[in-house]
Design a protein around this motif. Structure first.
Motif, PDB file in Angstrom:
ATOM      1  N   ASN A  66      40.641  17.729 -19.098  1.00  0.00           N
ATOM      2  CA  ASN A  66      41.459  17.267 -17.958  1.00  0.00           C
ATOM      3  C   ASN A  66      40.640  17.261 -16.661  1.00  0.00           C
ATOM      4  O   ASN A  66      40.801  16.380 -15.818  1.00  0.00           O
ATOM      5  CB  ASN A  66      42.746  18.104 -17.823  1.00  0.00           C
ATOM      6  CG  ASN A  66      42.487  19.598 -17.669  1.00  0.00           C
ATOM      7  OD1 ASN A  66      41.380  20.074 -17.929  1.00  0.00           O
ATOM      8  ND2 ASN A  66      43.505  20.334 -17.249  1.00  0.00           N
ATOM      9  N   ILE A  67      39.754  18.234 -16.517  1.00  0.00           N
ATOM     10  CA  ILE A  67      38.936  18.299 -15.296  1.00  0.00           C
ATOM     11  C   ILE A  67      37.790  17.279 -15.384  1.00  0.00           C
ATOM     12  O   ILE A  67      37.435  16.646 -14.383  1.00  0.00           O
ATOM     13  CB  ILE A  67      38.388  19.725 -15.075  1.00  0.00           C
ATOM     14  CG1 ILE A  67      39.548  20.748 -15.082  1.00  0.00           C
ATOM     15  CG2 ILE A  67      37.589  19.812 -13.779  1.00  0.00           C
ATOM     16  CD1 ILE A  67      40.580  20.558 -13.989  1.00  0.00           C
ATOM     17  N   VAL A  68      37.249  17.098 -16.592  1.00  0.00           N
ATOM     18  CA  VAL A  68      36.219  16.069 -16.785  1.00  0.00           C
ATOM     19  C   VAL A  68      36.773  14.709 -16.358  1.00  0.00           C
ATOM     20  O   VAL A  68      36.107  13.936 -15.664  1.00  0.00           O
ATOM     21  CB  VAL A  68      35.738  16.040 -18.260  1.00  0.00           C
ATOM     22  CG1 VAL A  68      34.750  14.892 -18.478  1.00  0.00           C
ATOM     23  CG2 VAL A  68      35.096  17.376 -18.649  1.00  0.00           C
ATOM     24  N   LYS A  87      37.295  20.013  -5.813  1.00  0.00           N
ATOM     25  CA  LYS A  87      36.748  21.351  -6.089  1.00  0.00           C
ATOM     26  C   LYS A  87      37.627  22.432  -5.462  1.00  0.00           C
ATOM     27  O   LYS A  87      37.916  23.459  -6.081  1.00  0.00           O
ATOM     28  CB  LYS A  87      35.314  21.471  -5.561  1.00  0.00           C
ATOM     29  CG  LYS A  87      34.316  20.814  -6.491  1.00  0.00           C
ATOM     30  CD  LYS A  87      32.890  20.927  -6.000  1.00  0.00           C
ATOM     31  CE  LYS A  87      31.977  20.143  -6.946  1.00  0.00           C
ATOM     32  NZ  LYS A  87      30.694  19.824  -6.341  1.00  0.00           N
ATOM     33  N   LYS A  88      38.055  22.188  -4.216  1.00  0.00           N
ATOM     34  CA  LYS A  88      38.922  23.171  -3.547  1.00  0.00           C
ATOM     35  C   LYS A  88      40.236  23.319  -4.288  1.00  0.00           C
ATOM     36  O   LYS A  88      40.748  24.432  -4.462  1.00  0.00           O
ATOM     37  CB  LYS A  88      39.207  22.730  -2.109  1.00  0.00           C
ATOM     38  CG  LYS A  88      38.028  22.931  -1.171  1.00  0.00           C
ATOM     39  CD  LYS A  88      38.437  22.496   0.236  1.00  0.00           C
ATOM     40  CE  LYS A  88      37.197  22.172   1.063  1.00  0.00           C
ATOM     41  NZ  LYS A  88      37.491  21.274   2.176  1.00  0.00           N
ATOM     42  N   ALA A  89      40.792  22.191  -4.727  1.00  0.00           N
ATOM     43  CA  ALA A  89      42.079  22.235  -5.419  1.00  0.00           C
ATOM     44  C   ALA A  89      41.940  22.933  -6.778  1.00  0.00           C
ATOM     45  O   ALA A  89      42.817  23.692  -7.192  1.00  0.00           O
ATOM     46  CB  ALA A  89      42.639  20.828  -5.590  1.00  0.00           C
ATOM     47  N   ASN A 128      33.138  27.079 -15.272  1.00  0.00           N
ATOM     48  CA  ASN A 128      33.219  26.030 -16.297  1.00  0.00           C
ATOM     49  C   ASN A 128      33.991  24.814 -15.807  1.00  0.00           C
ATOM     50  O   ASN A 128      33.620  23.674 -16.092  1.00  0.00           O
ATOM     51  CB  ASN A 128      33.891  26.571 -17.564  1.00  0.00           C
ATOM     52  CG  ASN A 128      32.898  27.316 -18.455  1.00  0.00           C
ATOM     53  OD1 ASN A 128      31.673  27.193 -18.279  1.00  0.00           O
ATOM     54  ND2 ASN A 128      33.415  28.083 -19.382  1.00  0.00           N
ATOM     55  N   ASN A 129      35.068  25.063 -15.057  1.00  0.00           N
ATOM     56  CA  ASN A 129      35.864  23.947 -14.553  1.00  0.00           C
ATOM     57  C   ASN A 129      35.076  23.110 -13.546  1.00  0.00           C
ATOM     58  O   ASN A 129      35.177  21.882 -13.539  1.00  0.00           O
ATOM     59  CB  ASN A 129      37.172  24.454 -13.945  1.00  0.00           C
ATOM     60  CG  ASN A 129      38.256  24.635 -15.001  1.00  0.00           C
ATOM     61  OD1 ASN A 129      38.687  23.668 -15.645  1.00  0.00           O
ATOM     62  ND2 ASN A 129      38.692  25.863 -15.205  1.00  0.00           N
ATOM     63  N   LEU A 130      34.296  23.782 -12.695  1.00  0.00           N
ATOM     64  CA  LEU A 130      33.492  23.032 -11.725  1.00  0.00           C
ATOM     65  C   LEU A 130      32.405  22.231 -12.430  1.00  0.00           C
ATOM     66  O   LEU A 130      32.096  21.099 -12.059  1.00  0.00           O
ATOM     67  CB  LEU A 130      32.901  23.986 -10.680  1.00  0.00           C
ATOM     68  CG  LEU A 130      33.942  24.647  -9.761  1.00  0.00           C
ATOM     69  CD1 LEU A 130      33.282  25.647  -8.812  1.00  0.00           C
ATOM     70  CD2 LEU A 130      34.749  23.616  -8.971  1.00  0.00           C
TER      71      LEU A 130
END
Lengths: 369, 177
Positions: free
Chosen positions: B127-129, B147-149, B161-163
């Motif tokens: 989902n983040i990709v 990134k902030k959200a 990992n999400n970043l």
């Protein structure tokens, strides 16, 4: 002020916390669960109590007890849970204990559509519990209003010693918008009794508004019963006293109709006026705007914020120049009939309904304009 | 400026969270008007799931997307269901493992799930990709706002990992197109 992206349910929980609610008893149910979730995280930090009960019947009963003992109490539910709470809502009305019940409406009847929107509990809100009774129900149409109306509902409930319903719906509860939430709001404190412990009557009719309220454990003699009762709370079969009690209950909303009525309206001198509330009002106002883009003709718009008590005189006055009323709602015409009762008999009342779990669209409203 | 974005796929793929992050990036960190709504079934996993995000300079009344400008599909079914809501010059982004057929004027078939599995050994960060890819293709929000959200919505232990997943999304677009 803090600027945040919040859902309607989160804003509702925040409103309750800021308005002083410190007791929440409930049973999680989609699409209301986020309210219970947030209360369970935040209440313990504020010295409040969150309790997940075995069902919705127990939840509303626990709320009545907590409120009678002095805490501001709220619960949140939906469809089947709202049905289960009906007896307890009647008990809170009869015993005159303030509490706020948030019903995030989903499709019914029965388990119906847990994740889908409806506005079909309008009449269940009015007449779900048996017997003649007053009720207040407010319908938010945005995330911000989920906050402000929760604060308002708590104030109304406390002042009238009456359960107040918030009729939200799946769209409003789950929708996210950017809002700025105030640091604090005015908190309504219950008045302490001025009479001595011997003289205090829990249902004294000196005033029915902001009445002094002794709590359990404060040393006053309080008798709370669902049986029709006298000023001291003990049961009665005396017709005169029964009528006094029933009129006292009715007057809570009857004498405060103007204070309880909230609406938003635009261009009511137009021939056709759209009437709506909650999430479907967003489609209705969008339809008005789109209609007016294509010509010079205006369309009126009336959004009911207070659904109950329905202010027939006020609605009649607002719609006095109207020839055609288009009522937009997501049920089979529950509020349409109330509107028809309020307007002149020569006014044409048309309904735009949807009850398939989907949000009504501006195009469906435009077709009827 | 008004853009309607729909992220659609299967329950469990994290699309609703992606919608929330996108709305927060544009609404809180870039000062736009936003509305995010969702539609899902009663199941915890599986079943159709979608989220609509509307980003605008002006007040948004009707909260659902009607003329979709950007459609992201992570299942064939969602592509079949929603492609007709896409406006003529709208952009469709799809995962080329889960979606085999996507007939639109501006289609971006991307190896989102394959690359996610390659880097993280599982698909949980897809989902983040997709947010990284979406941002790179459409420039709808800045990467910094996303990134902030992300920071305010994912558990601290998974933040790194999400970043990285967000950056992976950008790379996937750059290397494919």
């Amino acid at each position: 002020m803090s600027i945040q992206l919040l859902s309607g349910n989160e804003a509702c929980a925040l409103g309750a916390l800021k308005a002083g609610v410190r007791f929440f008893a409930g049973y999680p149910i989609t699409p209301s669960t986020e309210i219970a979730e947030m209360m369970s995280e935040e209440l313990p930090k504020l010295g409040g109590i969150f309790i997940q009960m075995e069902d919705e019947i127990a939840s509303i009963c626990a709320m009545v007890g907590a409120s009678a003992a002095g805490m501001k109490a709220m619960t949140a539910t939906s469809g089947p849970g709202f049905s289960l709470m009906q007896e307890g809502i009647g008990y809170a009305i009869m015993t005159e204990v303030p509490c706020v019940i948030v019903n995030v409406q989903r499709g019914g009847p029965a388990t119906g559509l847990p994740t889908k929107v409806a506005q079909a509990d309008v009449m269940a809100a009015r007449w779900g519990t048996h017997g003649d009774h007053p009720i207040v129900a407010l319908a938010p149409w945005s995330v911000m209003e989920s906050f402000t109306l929760t604060v308002k509902a708590i104030e109304i409930s406390e002042r009238l010693r009456l359960p107040v319903l918030i009729l939200s719906d799946e769209i409003i509860g789950h929708m996210r918008e950017v809002v700025s939430i105030p640091e604090s709001v005015a908190i309504h404190e219950r008045k302490k009794p001025t009479k001595s412990k011997d003289e205090y009557l829990h249902y004294h009719d000196e005033t029915n508004f902001d009445a002094p309220f002794a709590h359990f454990g404060e040393g006053f003699r309080i008798h709370i019963s669902g049986l029709t009762h006298r000023q001291d709370g003990f049961p009665t079969n005396d017709p005169k006293v029964i009528k006094w009690k029933m009129d006292r209950l009715r007057n809570k909303t009857d004498l405060n109709r103007d204070w309880l009525h909230f609406d938003e309206h635009l261009d009511l001198d137009a021939e056709t006026v759209i009437v709506s509330y909650g999430s479907s009002a967003r489609a209705a106002l969008e339809a008005k705007n789109e209609f007016e883009k294509n010509g010079s003709k205006k369309i009126g718009f009336l959004r009911l914020i207070t659904l109950w008590p329905f202010h027939y005189m006020k609605v009649a006055e607002l719609l006095q120049n109207t020839k055609r009323v288009v009522v937009v709602e997501m049920n089979q015409g529950q509020m349409t009939r109330e509107i028809a009762r309020a307007v002149r008999r020569d006014v044409q009342v048309i309904d735009v309904n949807r009850y398939d779990g989907e949000l009504i669209t501006p195009a469906e409203v435009l077709e009827k304009l | 400026m008004r853009k309607e974005i729909r992220l659609a796929g299967t329950g469990g793929q994290g699309l609703i969270l992606a919608g929330v992050i996108l709305a927060e990036a544009a609404g809180v960190y870039e000062g736009k008007k936003v509305i995010q709504t969702q539609s899902y079934g009663p199941e915890a996993r599986g079943g159709a799931s979608k989220t609509d995000v509307i980003i605008s300079d002006q007040e948004i009344l009707y909260p659902k997307a009607r003329n979709v400008d950007i459609l992201v599909c992570l299942s064939q079914k969602s592509c079949d269901s929603y492609l007709h809501d896409l406006v003529e010059d709208g952009v469709a982004i799809y995962d080329n493992f889960y979606v085999k057929n996507c007939a639109s004027n501006h289609c971006f078939g991307l190896p989102l799930s394959v690359k996610t599995r390659g880097k993280f050994n599982r698909e949980i960060f897809m989902n983040i990709v997709l947010l990284g890819a979406l941002s790179e293709i459409t420039k709808i929000t800045q990467l910094d706002s996303l990134k902030k959200a992300i920071q305010s919505h994912v558990p601290a232990a998974t933040l790194e990992n999400n970043l990285q997943a967000l950056d992976l999304g950008v790379e996937v677009v750059k290397s494919t197109h």
